[in-house]
Motif scaffolding. Structure first.
Motif, PDB file in Angstrom:
ATOM      1  N   UNK A  17       0.786  -1.189   0.143  1.00 50.21           N
ATOM      2  CA  UNK A  17       0.107   0.132  -0.014  1.00 50.21           C
ATOM      3  C   UNK A  17       0.862   1.279  -0.157  1.00 50.21           C
ATOM      4  N   UNK A  18       1.816   1.186   0.780  1.00 39.36           N
ATOM      5  CA  UNK A  18       2.766   2.529   0.835  1.00 39.36           C
ATOM      6  C   UNK A  18       3.277   2.843  -0.504  1.00 39.36           C
ATOM      7  N   UNK A  19       3.843   1.739  -1.229  1.00 41.68           N
ATOM      8  CA  UNK A  19       4.565   2.098  -2.417  1.00 41.68           C
ATOM      9  C   UNK A  19       3.584   2.082  -3.621  1.00 41.68           C
ATOM     10  N   UNK A  20       2.335   1.723  -3.414  1.00 42.76           N
ATOM     11  CA  UNK A  20       1.301   2.026  -4.453  1.00 42.76           C
ATOM     12  C   UNK A  20       0.935   3.378  -4.152  1.00 42.76           C
ATOM     13  N   UNK A  21       0.595   3.901  -2.966  1.00 45.46           N
ATOM     14  CA  UNK A  21       0.274   5.216  -2.991  1.00 45.46           C
ATOM     15  C   UNK A  21       1.254   6.206  -3.366  1.00 45.46           C
ATOM     16  N   UNK A  22       2.586   5.968  -2.950  1.00 39.71           N
ATOM     17  CA  UNK A  22       3.647   6.598  -3.404  1.00 39.71           C
ATOM     18  C   UNK A  22       3.715   6.931  -4.824  1.00 39.71           C
ATOM     19  N   UNK A  23       3.869   5.873  -5.509  1.00 38.55           N
ATOM     20  CA  UNK A  23       3.700   6.190  -6.955  1.00 38.55           C
ATOM     21  C   UNK A  23       2.447   6.943  -7.548  1.00 38.55           C
ATOM     22  N   UNK A  24       1.495   6.281  -6.857  1.00 31.02           N
ATOM     23  CA  UNK A  24      -0.076   6.976  -7.596  1.00 31.02           C
ATOM     24  C   UNK A  24      -0.017   8.445  -7.225  1.00 31.02           C
ATOM     25  N   UNK A  25       0.710   9.128  -6.073  1.00 32.70           N
ATOM     26  CA  UNK A  25       0.708  10.456  -5.810  1.00 32.70           C
ATOM     27  C   UNK A  25       1.506  11.216  -6.754  1.00 32.70           C
ATOM     28  N   UNK A  26       2.599  10.745  -7.067  1.00 35.08           N
ATOM     29  CA  UNK A  26       3.488  11.197  -8.065  1.00 35.08           C
ATOM     30  C   UNK A  26       2.821  11.337  -9.237  1.00 35.08           C
ATOM     31  N   UNK A  27       2.186  10.187  -9.618  1.00 35.36           N
ATOM     32  CA  UNK A  27       1.642  10.186 -11.260  1.00 35.36           C
ATOM     33  C   UNK A  27       0.198  11.150 -11.310  1.00 35.36           C
ATOM     34  N   UNK A  28      -0.391  11.343 -10.251  1.00 38.57           N
ATOM     35  CA  UNK A  28      -1.335  12.265  -9.999  1.00 38.57           C
ATOM     36  C   UNK A  28      -0.901  13.710 -10.139  1.00 38.57           C
ATOM     37  N   UNK A  29       0.168  14.084  -9.729  1.00 37.08           N
ATOM     38  CA  UNK A  29       0.804  15.360  -9.792  1.00 37.08           C
ATOM     39  C   UNK A  29       1.184  15.797 -11.411  1.00 37.08           C
ATOM     40  N   UNK A  46       6.542   2.782 -13.465  1.00 36.54           N
ATOM     41  CA  UNK A  46       6.691   2.353 -12.044  1.00 36.54           C
ATOM     42  C   UNK A  46       5.093   2.050 -11.497  1.00 36.54           C
ATOM     43  N   UNK A  47       4.223   2.832 -11.631  1.00 36.13           N
ATOM     44  CA  UNK A  47       2.827   2.783 -11.186  1.00 36.13           C
ATOM     45  C   UNK A  47       2.298   1.724 -11.689  1.00 36.13           C
ATOM     46  N   UNK A  48       2.480   1.448 -12.999  1.00 34.54           N
ATOM     47  CA  UNK A  48       1.809   0.154 -13.496  1.00 34.54           C
ATOM     48  C   UNK A  48       2.354  -1.025 -13.165  1.00 34.54           C
ATOM     49  N   UNK A  49       3.580  -1.140 -12.985  1.00 34.27           N
ATOM     50  CA  UNK A  49       3.979  -2.322 -12.350  1.00 34.27           C
ATOM     51  C   UNK A  49       3.794  -2.416 -10.952  1.00 34.27           C
ATOM     52  N   UNK A  51       0.855  -1.438  -9.421  1.00 40.85           N
ATOM     53  CA  UNK A  51      -0.418  -1.725  -9.764  1.00 40.85           C
ATOM     54  C   UNK A  51      -0.795  -3.427  -9.989  1.00 40.85           C
ATOM     55  N   UNK A  52       0.232  -3.748 -10.982  1.00 38.63           N
ATOM     56  CA  UNK A  52      -0.055  -5.420 -11.161  1.00 38.63           C
ATOM     57  C   UNK A  52       0.531  -6.067 -10.195  1.00 38.63           C
ATOM     58  N   UNK A  53       1.459  -5.718  -9.222  1.00 42.26           N
ATOM     59  CA  UNK A  53       1.938  -6.680  -8.515  1.00 42.26           C
ATOM     60  C   UNK A  53       0.981  -6.591  -7.088  1.00 42.26           C
ATOM     61  N   UNK A  54       0.464  -5.410  -6.874  1.00 39.70           N
ATOM     62  CA  UNK A  54      -0.726  -5.277  -5.985  1.00 39.70           C
ATOM     63  C   UNK A  54      -1.909  -6.069  -6.167  1.00 39.70           C
ATOM     64  N   UNK A  55      -2.264  -6.133  -7.315  1.00 38.23           N
ATOM     65  CA  UNK A  55      -3.436  -6.911  -7.851  1.00 38.23           C
ATOM     66  C   UNK A  55      -3.067  -8.412  -7.514  1.00 38.23           C
TER      67      UNK A  55
END
Length: 150
Positions: A17-29, A46-49, A51-55
């Motif tokens: 969750x931490x790493x997914x949120x980190x990437x998501x926040x950067x990409x949202x910007x 990186x966000x795509x990767x 996301x895939x691993x998280x799913x």
């Protein structure tokens, strides 16, 4: 012991969750654009990767561990998803299927231009995935704390 496995998987869930949120926040910007410079593209990739691993982790590992802990029948992935839905960990089975299909698309996209076309979906569904992770964390923490009370 299954209780310890659930605790370990919960820690892994929080780390994901931490790493997914980190990437998501950067990409949202960065936002959705017609084209990306190499640094921006790298952040979305990186966000795509993540996301895939998280799913994969959520469905194939964490939901299965919850089933084992709560003595659910270890059935197919459809059974695992249905059990998680009954627990209230997400709102729509159909939406989770779309999210899983997006994961499959990410994994099988080898051409840069095709990957760019799904960045908006990855952003939208990453937000949903983060919510599912948060609900799963809260559910599991409540589950473990109730057992400690007994």
């Amino acid at each position: 012991m299954i209780r310890e496995k659930l605790r370990r998987d919960l820690l892994l869930l929080k780390k994901q969750l931490f790493w997914l949120e980190y990437s998501y926040t950067g990409c949202r910007r960065i936002g959705i654009k017609e084209s990306y410079d190499p640094e921006e593209f790298g952040k979305f990739e990186t966000l795509c990767s993540r996301y895939g691993r998280s799913m994969d982790f959520l469905i194939r590992k964490f939901f299965r561990t919850l089933d084992a802990y709560e003595f659910e029948n270890q059935g197919t992935l459809i059974d695992v998803v249905n059990h998680a839905h009954k627990r209230g960990l997400f709102d729509s089975v159909d939406e989770l299927r779309i999210m899983k299909d997006l994961r499959n698309t990410i994994v099988h996209e080898y051409i840069e231009d095709d990957l760019v076309e799904i960045f908006d979906e990855v952003l939208r569904y990453s937000e949903k995935l983060i919510e599912i992770f948060q609900r799963s964390t809260q559910y599991t923490e409540n589950l473990l704390s109730q057992e400690e009370i007994l």
